[in-house]
Write a protein that holds these residues in place. Structure first.
Motif, PDB file in Angstrom:
ATOM      1  N   ALA A 274      31.711  38.220  30.390  1.00 15.56           N
ATOM      2  CA  ALA A 274      31.695  38.185  31.859  1.00 15.56           C
ATOM      3  C   ALA A 274      30.616  39.127  32.351  1.00 15.56           C
ATOM      4  O   ALA A 274      30.251  40.091  31.663  1.00 15.56           O
ATOM      5  CB  ALA A 274      33.063  38.595  32.415  1.00 15.56           C
ATOM      6  N   PRO A 275      30.059  38.871  33.524  1.00 14.41           N
ATOM      7  CA  PRO A 275      29.033  39.770  34.069  1.00 14.41           C
ATOM      8  C   PRO A 275      29.588  41.183  34.241  1.00 14.41           C
ATOM      9  O   PRO A 275      30.706  41.365  34.735  1.00 14.41           O
ATOM     10  CB  PRO A 275      28.715  39.150  35.435  1.00 14.41           C
ATOM     11  CG  PRO A 275      29.168  37.744  35.351  1.00 14.41           C
ATOM     12  CD  PRO A 275      30.344  37.737  34.417  1.00 14.41           C
ATOM     13  N   PRO A 276      28.854  42.202  33.828  1.00 13.17           N
ATOM     14  CA  PRO A 276      29.347  43.579  33.949  1.00 13.17           C
ATOM     15  C   PRO A 276      29.645  43.984  35.391  1.00 13.17           C
ATOM     16  O   PRO A 276      30.483  44.850  35.635  1.00 13.17           O
ATOM     17  CB  PRO A 276      28.191  44.421  33.367  1.00 13.17           C
ATOM     18  CG  PRO A 276      27.409  43.473  32.524  1.00 13.17           C
ATOM     19  CD  PRO A 276      27.541  42.135  33.167  1.00 13.17           C
ATOM     20  N   SER A 277      28.953  43.364  36.344  1.00 10.77           N
ATOM     21  CA  SER A 277      29.125  43.751  37.745  1.00 10.77           C
ATOM     22  C   SER A 277      30.222  42.975  38.457  1.00 10.77           C
ATOM     23  O   SER A 277      30.461  43.202  39.644  1.00 10.77           O
ATOM     24  CB  SER A 277      27.810  43.544  38.505  1.00 10.77           C
ATOM     25  OG  SER A 277      27.431  42.169  38.466  1.00 10.77           O
ATOM     26  N   ALA A 278      30.902  42.059  37.759  1.00  9.37           N
ATOM     27  CA  ALA A 278      31.873  41.188  38.429  1.00  9.37           C
ATOM     28  C   ALA A 278      33.015  41.994  39.047  1.00  9.37           C
ATOM     29  O   ALA A 278      33.448  41.723  40.166  1.00  9.37           O
ATOM     30  CB  ALA A 278      32.418  40.148  37.455  1.00  9.37           C
ATOM     31  N   TRP A 279      33.512  42.998  38.336  1.00 11.83           N
ATOM     32  CA  TRP A 279      34.624  43.794  38.871  1.00 11.83           C
ATOM     33  C   TRP A 279      34.208  44.573  40.103  1.00 11.83           C
ATOM     34  O   TRP A 279      34.971  44.719  41.054  1.00 11.83           O
ATOM     35  CB  TRP A 279      35.149  44.753  37.793  1.00 11.83           C
ATOM     36  CG  TRP A 279      34.169  45.825  37.415  1.00 11.83           C
ATOM     37  CD1 TRP A 279      33.202  45.763  36.457  1.00 11.83           C
ATOM     38  CD2 TRP A 279      34.057  47.122  38.007  1.00 11.83           C
ATOM     39  NE1 TRP A 279      32.483  46.925  36.402  1.00 11.83           N
ATOM     40  CE2 TRP A 279      32.992  47.791  37.341  1.00 11.83           C
ATOM     41  CE3 TRP A 279      34.732  47.790  39.027  1.00 11.83           C
ATOM     42  CZ2 TRP A 279      32.595  49.084  37.663  1.00 11.83           C
ATOM     43  CZ3 TRP A 279      34.340  49.078  39.346  1.00 11.83           C
ATOM     44  CH2 TRP A 279      33.287  49.709  38.668  1.00 11.83           C
TER      45      TRP A 279
END
Length: 256
Positions: free
Chosen positions: A103-108
């Motif tokens: 998942a994209p690291p920045s999603a959270w």
């Protein structure tokens, strides 16, 4: 072939962001200690001080506190939405797990910012309803739209501050640190009552607080701010957001 791959990648990334946002929203909706104060306290305080006690001022108090309690609500949504849950996730090893997920690291980070802005929108809509129906506040459609936009986007600097606090404080200490910052900042920024009612020292120190700068922008929309350019206040808020985000993300990268 390249076009299809790119399109598929974009759809996949979009789905990751949406799923992360959905999961974070469900998580917060199951936390009544976040939902109830965040959504109800600004409306209750506005009803008490802006409508009941401020009714004698001919609607000026209702208009003033409409702007400042919107800022108060955006502060709470940003600070509490990030700091406490982030501190808990950090101690549980959540970020080490995130690095292993596809998942994209920045999603959270994006998910939590969107949710804080969503709660800020809910708060300003509550206040607008109370101000219009019970406070006799009347603004032009453009003013309403600008005020809501300022308040919703104004949650972002406090998301950044909450991010920094959550990256430093322990899970047990995070709520205390947030309240230690949240309540004095709200009072000293003139969100609960005008700074003109306080000693001059508080007025001179007010520019130190990000909430004061956001309040000046919001009050400018309702026609009650000073002569300072709103761009100066926006610049300060932007610098606070960037600085806190950079410091917090560096701290989190080292922690992982």
């Amino acid at each position: 072939m390249d076009t299809r791959i790119d399109t598929g990648t974009r759809v996949s990334l979009r789905r990751c962001y949406l799923l992360d946002t959905r999961c974070e929203l469900l998580r917060l909706l199951r936390e009544p200690m976040y939902i109830i104060p965040t959504l109800l306290f600004p409306a209750l305080f506005y009803a008490m001080f802006g409508l009941l006690m401020g009714g004698r001022s001919g609607g000026e108090a209702a208009r003033y506190l409409l702007a400042t309690y919107g800022v108060f609500g955006a502060m709470g949504a940003g600070l509490f939405g990030f700091s406490v849950t982030l501190a808990i996730d950090r101690e549980r090893g959540f970020f080490a797990l995130r690095r292993a997920l596809p998942a994209p690291p920045s999603a959270w980070l994006v998910a939590r910012m969107l949710i804080a802005m969503l709660f800020a929108l809910g708060i300003v809509l509550e206040l607008a309803l109370l101000a219009t129906v019970f406070g006799g506040v009347s603004l032009a459609p453009g003013q309403w739209a600008t005020l809501w936009t300022v308040t919703v986007l104004g949650a972002l600097p406090f998301c950044a501050i909450g991010l920094l606090l959550g990256s430093i404080a322990s899970a047990n200490a995070a709520p205390a640190w947030v309240n230690l910052l949240f309540l004095p900042m709200a009072f000293l920024s003139g969100l609960w009552l005008p700074l003109s009612m306080l000693p001059d020292m508080f007025t001179k120190l007010a520019p130190l607080w990000p909430a004061w700068h956001l309040a000046q922008v919001a009050l400018g929309v309702t026609g009650q701010a000073g002569t300072t350019s709103p761009w100066l206040h926006l610049l300060v808020l932007g610098l606070v957001t960037v600085a806190c985000c950079v410091l917090a993300l560096r701290r989190l990268a080292r922690a992982v």
